[in-house]
Design a protein around this motif. Structure first.
Motif, PDB file in Angstrom:
ATOM      1  N   HIS A   1       1.022  -0.745  -0.094  1.00 37.57           N
ATOM      2  CA  HIS A   1       0.175   0.102  -0.459  1.00 37.57           C
ATOM      3  C   HIS A   1       1.131   1.065  -0.176  1.00 37.57           C
ATOM      4  CE1 HIS A   1      -2.822   2.580   2.432  1.00 37.57           C
ATOM      5  NE2 HIS A   1      -2.746   2.878   1.815  1.00 37.57           N
TER       6      HIS A   1
ATOM      7  N   HIS B   1       1.146   4.832   0.366  1.00 42.31           N
ATOM      8  CA  HIS B   1      -0.022   5.921   1.435  1.00 42.31           C
ATOM      9  C   HIS B   1       0.966   7.001   0.591  1.00 42.31           C
ATOM     10  CE1 HIS B   1      -0.743   7.926   4.354  1.00 42.31           C
ATOM     11  NE2 HIS B   1       0.116   8.624   4.623  1.00 42.31           N
TER      12      HIS B   1
ATOM     13  N   TYR C   1      -0.030  -1.350  -4.336  1.00 45.88           N
ATOM     14  CA  TYR C   1      -1.853  -0.550  -4.583  1.00 45.88           C
ATOM     15  C   TYR C   1      -1.370   1.180  -4.686  1.00 45.88           C
ATOM     16  CZ  TYR C   1      -4.637  -4.944  -3.881  1.00 45.88           C
ATOM     17  OH  TYR C   1      -4.544  -5.492  -4.665  1.00 45.88           O
TER      18      TYR C   1
ATOM     19  N   GLU D   1      -7.999   7.395   0.282  1.00 41.65           N
ATOM     20  CA  GLU D   1      -7.809   7.496   1.951  1.00 41.65           C
ATOM     21  C   GLU D   1      -8.414   9.221   2.189  1.00 41.65           C
ATOM     22  OE1 GLU D   1      -3.439   5.612   1.854  1.00 41.65           O
ATOM     23  OE2 GLU D   1      -3.172   7.421   1.609  1.00 41.65           O
TER      24      GLU D   1
ATOM     25  N   GLY E   1      -9.445  -2.536  -1.189  1.00 33.83           N
ATOM     26  CA  GLY E   1      -8.831  -2.308  -0.015  1.00 33.83           C
ATOM     27  C   GLY E   1      -9.571  -3.875   0.512  1.00 33.83           C
ATOM     28  N   LYS E   2     -10.470  -3.852   0.514  1.00 33.71           N
ATOM     29  CA  LYS E   2     -10.863  -5.671   1.241  1.00 33.71           C
ATOM     30  C   LYS E   2      -9.657  -6.215   0.476  1.00 33.71           C
ATOM     31  CE  LYS E   2     -16.140  -4.952   1.724  1.00 33.71           C
ATOM     32  NZ  LYS E   2     -17.191  -5.844   1.264  1.00 33.71           N
ATOM     33  N   HIS E   3      -9.788  -6.120  -0.400  1.00 35.60           N
ATOM     34  CA  HIS E   3      -8.648  -7.140  -1.419  1.00 35.60           C
ATOM     35  C   HIS E   3      -7.092  -7.442  -0.025  1.00 35.60           C
ATOM     36  CE1 HIS E   3      -5.818  -9.569  -4.000  1.00 35.60           C
ATOM     37  NE2 HIS E   3      -6.431 -10.213  -3.795  1.00 35.60           N
ATOM     38  N   LEU E   4      -6.813  -5.881  -0.353  1.00 36.20           N
ATOM     39  CA  LEU E   4      -5.203  -5.523   0.454  1.00 36.20           C
ATOM     40  C   LEU E   4      -4.983  -6.330   1.611  1.00 36.20           C
ATOM     41  CD1 LEU E   4      -2.325  -4.875  -0.099  1.00 36.20           C
ATOM     42  CD2 LEU E   4      -3.605  -2.667   0.207  1.00 36.20           C
ATOM     43  N   TYR E   5      -5.640  -5.774   2.618  1.00 37.62           N
ATOM     44  CA  TYR E   5      -5.866  -6.396   3.862  1.00 37.62           C
ATOM     45  C   TYR E   5      -7.107  -7.731   4.318  1.00 37.62           C
ATOM     46  CZ  TYR E   5      -3.406  -2.108   3.788  1.00 37.62           C
ATOM     47  OH  TYR E   5      -2.435  -1.306   3.549  1.00 37.62           O
ATOM     48  N   LYS E   6      -7.198  -7.720   3.382  1.00 43.70           N
ATOM     49  CA  LYS E   6      -7.879  -9.569   3.304  1.00 43.70           C
ATOM     50  C   LYS E   6      -9.451  -9.716   4.261  1.00 43.70           C
ATOM     51  CE  LYS E   6      -4.710 -12.225   1.153  1.00 43.70           C
ATOM     52  NZ  LYS E   6      -4.412 -11.039   0.063  1.00 43.70           N
ATOM     53  N   SER E   7      -9.846  -8.587   3.997  1.00 44.82           N
ATOM     54  CA  SER E   7     -10.958  -8.334   4.196  1.00 44.82           C
ATOM     55  C   SER E   7     -12.663  -9.381   3.952  1.00 44.82           C
ATOM     56  CB  SER E   7     -11.410  -7.042   4.675  1.00 44.82           C
ATOM     57  OG  SER E   7     -13.095  -6.760   5.732  1.00 44.82           O
TER      58      SER E   7
END
Length: 105
Positions: free
Chosen positions: A2, A4, A24, A53, A98-104
Motif C-alpha cells: 500500500h 500511502h 496499490y 484515503e 482495500g478488502k482484497h489488500l487487507y483480506k477483509s
C-alpha cells in the motif's frame, strides 16, 4: 504493498511497479492540487490497484481546516473527476481493493 498518499509522476509510478508489481496506489484530497504529470500517474493506475484515503488531519476537503475519514467522499469525487469516471465506480473499486489488500471479507 500500500503506497500511502501517492503524489508522484509516471516515472516514479513506473519504478514502483517495476520493483513491486502488486503495489496499490492510494490518493488523498491532495489530488486537487496535482500537476499534469501527477494527474497522468493517477489516470494510469489500474482500477484494481486504486485506493482512497483522507490521511487525517493533513489533507482537508475544500472548506475544512482538517480532514477526517468522513471526508472520503470528497476524495472519491476529485479522483473520479480526474479519471473521467463516476464517484460510485471509484468508491466501489477502492472498497474492493482495500478488502482484497487487507483480506477483509
Amino acid at each position: 504493498m500500500h503506497l500511502h498518499c501517492f503524489t508522484g509522476n509516471r516515472y516514479v509510478q513506473d519504478r514502483w511497479v517495476e520493483r513491486f508489481p502488486r503495489t496499490y496506489f492510494a490518493f488523498t484530497n491532495k489530488v486537487r492540487t496535482f500537476s499534469p504529470d501527477q494527474i497522468a500517474a493517477l489516470q494510469n493506475v489500474e482500477d484494481s490497484r486504486l485506493l482512497l484515503e483522507t490521511d487525517a488531519p493533513y489533507f482537508p476537503a475544500p472548506g475544512s481546516r482538517v480532514s477526517s475519514s468522513s471526508q472520503i467522499s470528497t476524495v472519491a469525487e476529485a479522483v473520479a473527476a480526474l479519471r473521467g469516471t463516476t464517484v460510485e465506480h471509484v468508491l466501489e473499486i477502492s472498497v474492493a481493493n482495500g478488502k482484497h489488500l487487507y483480506k477483509s471479507q
